[in-house]
Design an enzyme around this catalytic site. Structure first.
Site, PDB file in Angstrom:
ATOM      1  CD  GLU A 226      10.349 -13.921  39.245  1.00  0.00           C
ATOM      2  OE1 GLU A 226      10.168 -13.417  40.587  1.00  0.00           O
ATOM      3  OE2 GLU A 226      11.694 -13.932  39.053  1.00  0.00           O
ATOM      4  NE  ARG A 304      15.168  -9.504  46.014  1.00  0.00           N
ATOM      5  CZ  ARG A 304      15.236  -8.285  45.733  1.00  0.00           C
ATOM      6  NH1 ARG A 304      15.707  -7.395  46.719  1.00  0.00           N
ATOM      7  NH2 ARG A 304      15.556  -7.484  44.378  1.00  0.00           N
ATOM      8  CB  THR A 433      19.488 -10.104  42.895  1.00  0.00           C
ATOM      9  OG1 THR A 433      18.952 -11.168  42.602  1.00  0.00           O
ATOM     10  CG2 THR A 433      18.773  -9.624  44.350  1.00  0.00           C
ATOM     11  CD  GLU A 705       9.424  -8.363  45.805  1.00  0.00           C
ATOM     12  OE1 GLU A 705      10.189  -7.497  45.173  1.00  0.00           O
ATOM     13  OE2 GLU A 705       9.833  -9.639  45.906  1.00  0.00           O
TER      14      GLU A 705
HETATM   15  N1  MTE Z   1      -0.214  -7.359  44.644  1.00  0.00           N
HETATM   16  C1  MTE Z   1      -1.339  -7.713  44.022  1.00  0.00           C
HETATM   17  N2  MTE Z   1      -2.428  -7.256  44.451  1.00  0.00           N
HETATM   18  N3  MTE Z   1      -1.037  -8.923  43.852  1.00  0.00           N
HETATM   19  C2  MTE Z   1       0.134  -9.393  43.473  1.00  0.00           C
HETATM   20  O1  MTE Z   1       0.055 -10.544  42.661  1.00  0.00           O
HETATM   21  N4  MTE Z   1       2.525  -9.301  43.856  1.00  0.00           N
HETATM   22  C3  MTE Z   1       3.681  -8.783  44.767  1.00  0.00           C
HETATM   23  C4  MTE Z   1       3.369  -7.207  44.664  1.00  0.00           C
HETATM   24  N5  MTE Z   1       1.820  -6.793  45.172  1.00  0.00           N
HETATM   25  C5  MTE Z   1       1.199  -8.863  43.884  1.00  0.00           C
HETATM   26  C6  MTE Z   1       1.049  -7.660  44.489  1.00  0.00           C
HETATM   27  C7  MTE Z   1       4.890  -9.176  44.052  1.00  0.00           C
HETATM   28  S1  MTE Z   1       5.436 -10.515  44.553  1.00  0.00           S
HETATM   29  C8  MTE Z   1       5.666  -8.323  43.510  1.00  0.00           C
HETATM   30  S2  MTE Z   1       7.261  -8.621  43.006  1.00  0.00           S
HETATM   31  C9  MTE Z   1       5.117  -6.981  43.095  1.00  0.00           C
HETATM   32  O2  MTE Z   1       3.618  -6.601  43.445  1.00  0.00           O
HETATM   33  C10 MTE Z   1       5.019  -6.792  41.652  1.00  0.00           C
HETATM   34  O3  MTE Z   1       4.750  -5.905  41.099  1.00  0.00           O
HETATM   35  P1  MTE Z   1       5.513  -4.450  41.117  1.00  0.00           P
HETATM   36  O4  MTE Z   1       6.750  -4.596  40.278  1.00  0.00           O
HETATM   37  O5  MTE Z   1       4.641  -3.527  39.785  1.00  0.00           O
HETATM   38  O6  MTE Z   1       5.408  -3.943  42.316  1.00  0.00           O
HETATM   39  N1  HPA Z   2      13.459 -10.669  42.738  1.00  0.00           N
HETATM   40  C1  HPA Z   2      12.251 -11.113  42.311  1.00  0.00           C
HETATM   41  N2  HPA Z   2      12.462 -11.874  41.062  1.00  0.00           N
HETATM   42  C2  HPA Z   2      13.535 -12.102  40.629  1.00  0.00           C
HETATM   43  C3  HPA Z   2      14.712 -11.554  41.226  1.00  0.00           C
HETATM   44  C4  HPA Z   2      14.574 -10.803  42.239  1.00  0.00           C
HETATM   45  O1  HPA Z   2      15.825 -10.224  42.728  1.00  0.00           O
HETATM   46  N3  HPA Z   2      15.827 -12.269  40.501  1.00  0.00           N
HETATM   47  C5  HPA Z   2      15.377 -13.182  39.603  1.00  0.00           C
HETATM   48  N4  HPA Z   2      14.086 -13.133  39.679  1.00  0.00           N
HETATM   49 MO1  MOS Z   3       7.823 -10.966  43.401  1.00  0.00          MO
HETATM   50  S1  MOS Z   3       8.037 -12.493  44.497  1.00  0.00           S
HETATM   51  O1  MOS Z   3       9.142 -10.460  42.799  1.00  0.00           O
HETATM   52  O2  MOS Z   3       7.047 -11.749  42.005  1.00  0.00           O
END
Ligand code: MTE
Ligand code: HPA
Ligand code: MOS
Length: 756
Positions: A226, A304, A433, A705
């Site tokens: 990120e 968070r 957040t 998540e």
């Molecule tokens: N799934 C896979 N296969 N690979 C990833 O890196 N990251 C996770 C989750 N699932 C991830 C994953 C995290 S930390 C987040 S925040 C969300 O996917 C981000 O994607 P989304 O917002 O589309 O759910």
């Molecule tokens: N989640 C994930 N990434 C972030 C957030 C959060 O709430 N705020 C800033 N970066």
């Molecule tokens: Mo997920 S920890 O918000 O990339």
């Protein structure tokens, strides 16, 4: 619909950073990291290294033309160390050479003289010394101090969680190319293309419009990319800036493990009070977050933790205080759950300790206190809750009393094997957040042959977001999926993206796609209405056929697009979406930060080998609140992956730094992650389907998540199994529950805390 990448993944044809064909003239970079965790740089001698074969140049902070700063929330992190080093592996110099091998050979010849300074690795020590990243924050509801007098039971304790290595299959890396007039193209394995662009612009002292960041997909991010992808991308860009040549850096696994931050470890205190009917009346908690040497995303992670300090429960009197503590470890960062899991572990520990003290099963306390629609979270948002529904359905279909009976019978019969079970309800807020981050854009082009190209700010990292984006476009236009292509995530096409994170990527970007597609569709309906002399509301498209008043008229999508082009309507649209109703006031710590919450309940059963301390997760049975899932295959995959990642964090994965801040668990031989043998033998996922008009894309709730936190259930199931063997076992609430730790519990030895 299948994941659109599944065929090319299986054939090995999907493109990751390392699959980008090498351009002639490419140089290779390697970062020289500090050998000490804390100290003053007295001398840096590059002379021998510079003479090594193949070396093009070695860069230090002096070569940074703009600001030597990559801190996202707090400007406290230099790109390259200036006079001090704050963690082992902190980049001090960048060697650029004709080959990877030559860069690494030259790196060995760099000499650095460092005057050591005291090293802190423990967040509680950091707090005592006043080493805080940001001032502490407190969330409050009711009056906790007055509430203790109403409690029949008060239990106090500590709860510690260790960190977690992201272990994305694709390590961090970037490949940069000089464009004309000083512009630079950056291919980066990042969740945050705009973060890379913004900080590269700051470091290079050039405008963002000169920096094109392009992302095809990541081999996993899990939060680790990120913010922490920026370092490597900017280092490459720095070399390209000076040398006007393409520069590539793809970290090897040990570099990645040593130099990048992980999930923040936490050391926390709790005090919980219940009345005689087991209602939780009061909860007080204090969190010490191990932030590492710089802020990175830790202040947001900390926030968070507070937002999830009461998990799925309603507690009328709460005081939760969180400290972000500076230590001499690599800056810790986002990791699936983003501080939520760390906060939820503490209240689960508090409930389990209260249950043990009172002599009731933990589920009695859990089930009695689930948050209901209309209840207030400590931060002022009013809950729209599915907590009870998930719990009740789990009890109906999985019959935990039966499982409990079987476990009792098994434990009575077996001396050396004991089973344990636990309930783990989850509640996770969806939205960044930081309210302004909740926005996204999409660019949709319909080409004259009727094919559609979609660009968004979403980064595909395995979570299937591109498939979901394609489903949105396909559904709005009602055309065949093979008409739609999801293009790379690119800062020249989509500006000011929020990182793909917070599980909100599909919601935010999907709604932007929806808005853009609907705008084009409206224009297409207008010309069709004119053509057939009907009103626009009488025009629809169904599976590529244009319908007038619901009936086909021998006019299809291809013809419609041709006509649209000839009539000179815009067949492209840029959609912008910002979810309404979100606000938060950090001064009073109250507001409505989340679009909605995701709920669920997991029932976990484990068997412990009481001679060896090893264990098996027999089953995890889950009722999960999906809303109306738009892709059950992908969503099921997210639940399974998140669960196993959570189990890994809670059981096997043990990050160890020594007192010198050196990472001892720096390879896969010393850092154990779940493999096929350690995943639950049975994973049963039941979809709780709801159709509330929430802010989820096509009513399909975010899923990335939340499932990680089901893994916390495994920790408590293991404790219960150990207690079945040795009822007087004294165990701290500390993770990971490795077989060694289980064995200590079984033999009645007080378990040592893992130091970090
Ligand atoms: N799934 C896979 N296969 N690979 C990833 O890196 N990251 C996770 C989750 N699932 C991830 C994953 C995290 S930390 C987040 S925040 C969300 O996917 C981000 O994607 P989304 O917002 O589309 O759910
Ligand atoms: N989640 C994930 N990434 C972030 C957030 C959060 O709430 N705020 C800033 N970066
Ligand atoms: Mo997920 S920890 O918000 O990339």
């Amino acid at each position: 619909m299948k994941n659109i990448d599944s065929n090319s993944h299986l054939r090995g044809e999907s493109i990751y950073l390392d699959d980008v064909p090498l351009v002639a003239g490419t140089l290779f970079a390697a970062a020289f990291g500090s050998p000490h965790a804390h100290g003053k740089i007295l001398n840096l001698d590059l002379s021998e290294a510079e003479k090594m074969p193949g070396v093009a140049r070695i860069f230090t902070y002096k070569d940074v033309p703009g600001e030597n700063q990559i801190g996202g929330i707090v400007p406290d992190e230099p790109l390259l160390a200036e006079h001090h080093v704050h963690f082992q592996g902190m980049p001090v110099a960048l060697v650029v050479a004709e080959s990877v091998e030559e860069a690494k050979m030259a790196m060995k010849k760099i000499k650095i003289d460092i005057e050591p300074l005291p090293i802190i690795t423990d967040p509680r020590v950091a707090r005592e010394k006043g080493e805080l990243i940001v001032p502490p924050r407190t969330f409050k509801i009711g009056d906790v101090d007055a509430a203790w007098s109403q409690c029949a039971h008060i239990v106090e304790g500590t709860a510690d969680t260790n960190g977690q290595e992201h272990l994305y299959i694709e390590t961090q890396g970037a490949y940069t190319f000089p464009l004309e007039n000083g512009s630079i193209r950056i291919i980066s394995s990042t969740q945050g293309p705009t973060a890379v662009q913004r900080h590269a612009a700051i470091c290079l002292g050039i405008p963002m419009h000169m920096l094109e960041v392009d992302v095809t997909r990541l081999g996993g991010g899990f939060g680790g990319k990120e913010d922490q992808a920026s370092m490597w991308a900017i280092l490459c860009a720095l070399a390209t800036y000076h040398l006007k040549r393409p520069v590539k850096y793809s970290l090897d696994r040990m570099e990645d493990m040593r130099m990048t931050g992980k999930r923040n470890p936490y050391s926390s205190d709790f005090k919980i009070g219940l009345d005689k009917d087991l209602n939780i009346i009061a909860y007080e908690s204090t969190y010490h977050q191990n932030a590492g040497a710089a802020a990175d995303l830790s202040p947001a992670v900390l926030e968070r933790t507070l937002f999830h300090s009461t998990n799925s429960y309603f507690v009328p009197n709460v005081k939760a205080t969180a400290y972000s503590c500076r230590t001499n470890l690599p800056p810790n960062t986002a990791f699936r759950g983003f501080g939520g899991p760390q906060g939820m572990f503490v209240i689960e520990a508090a409930i389990h300790k209260a249950a043990e003290t009172i002599g009731v099963p933990a589920w009695e306390i859990q089930s009695r206190n689930l948050i209901k629609t209309g209840d207030e979270f400590p931060f002022g948002q009013i809950a729209e809750s599915e907590a009870k529904e998930c719990w009740v359905v789990a009890n109906q279909i999985f019959e935990p009393e039966k499982i409990e009976k079987e476990i009792k019978a098994f434990n009575a019969e077996n001396v050396l094997f004991k089973k344990g079970m636990s309930f783990m309800p989850i509640c996770f807020g969806i939205s960044f957040t930081k309210t302004p981050m909740n926005q996204a854009r999409a660019l949709v082009h319909v080409y004259t042959d009727g094919s559609v190209g979609v660009s968004t700010g979403a980064v595909e990292m395995g979570q299937g977001v591109n498939t979901k984006m394609l489903q949105v476009a396909t559904q709005i236009f009602s055309i065949h999926p093979n008409r739609v292509k999801i293009h790379t995530t690119n800062t020249f096409r989509i500006a000011n993206t929020s990182p793909s994170a917070a599980s909100a990527t599909a919601d935010l970007n999907g709604k932007a796609v929806e808005i853009a597609c609907n705008a084009i569709l409206d224009r297409l309906k207008t010309i069709t209405a004119e053509k057939f002399s009907v009103s626009e509301t009488e025009v629809s498209i169904d599976n590529e056929e244009v319908l007038i008043k619901g009936s086909p008229v021998g006019y299809n999508w291809s013809q419609l697009i041709q006509d649209g082009y000839l009539k000179r309507i815009a067949l492209s649209e840029h959609g912008h979406y910002a979810p309404p109703g979100l606000h938060y006031d950090a001064k009073i710590e109250k507001g409505h930060p989340f679009a909605y919450h995701v709920f669920g309940t997991a029932i976990t059963e484990v068997t412990v080998d009481c001679l060896r301390g090893t264990y098996l997760v027999n089953s995890v049975k889950i009722v999960h609140d999906f809303g109306t899932s738009m892709n059950t295959a992908i969503d099921r995959g997210q639940i399974e992956g998140g669960l196993v990642q959570g189990i890994g964090w809670m059981t096997l994965e043990e990050i160890v730094y020594d007192e010198n801040g050196r990472l001892r668990s720096n390879a896969l031989s010393t850092y154990k992650v779940p493999d096929i043998y350690s995943v639950p033998k049975e994973i049963d996922i039941k979809f709780l389907k709801t159709e509330k008009d929430n802010m989820a894309i096509l009513k399909s709730k975010a899923v990335g998540e939340p499932p990680l936190m089901y893994g916390i259930g495994t920790y408590f199931a293991l404790r219960n199994a150990i207690k079945a063997y040795r009822p007087d076992a004294e165990m701290e609430y500390a993770t990971p529950m490795t077989p060694e730790r289980v064995l200590m519990g079984l033999v009645g030895k007080k378990q040592e805390k893992v130091t970090v």
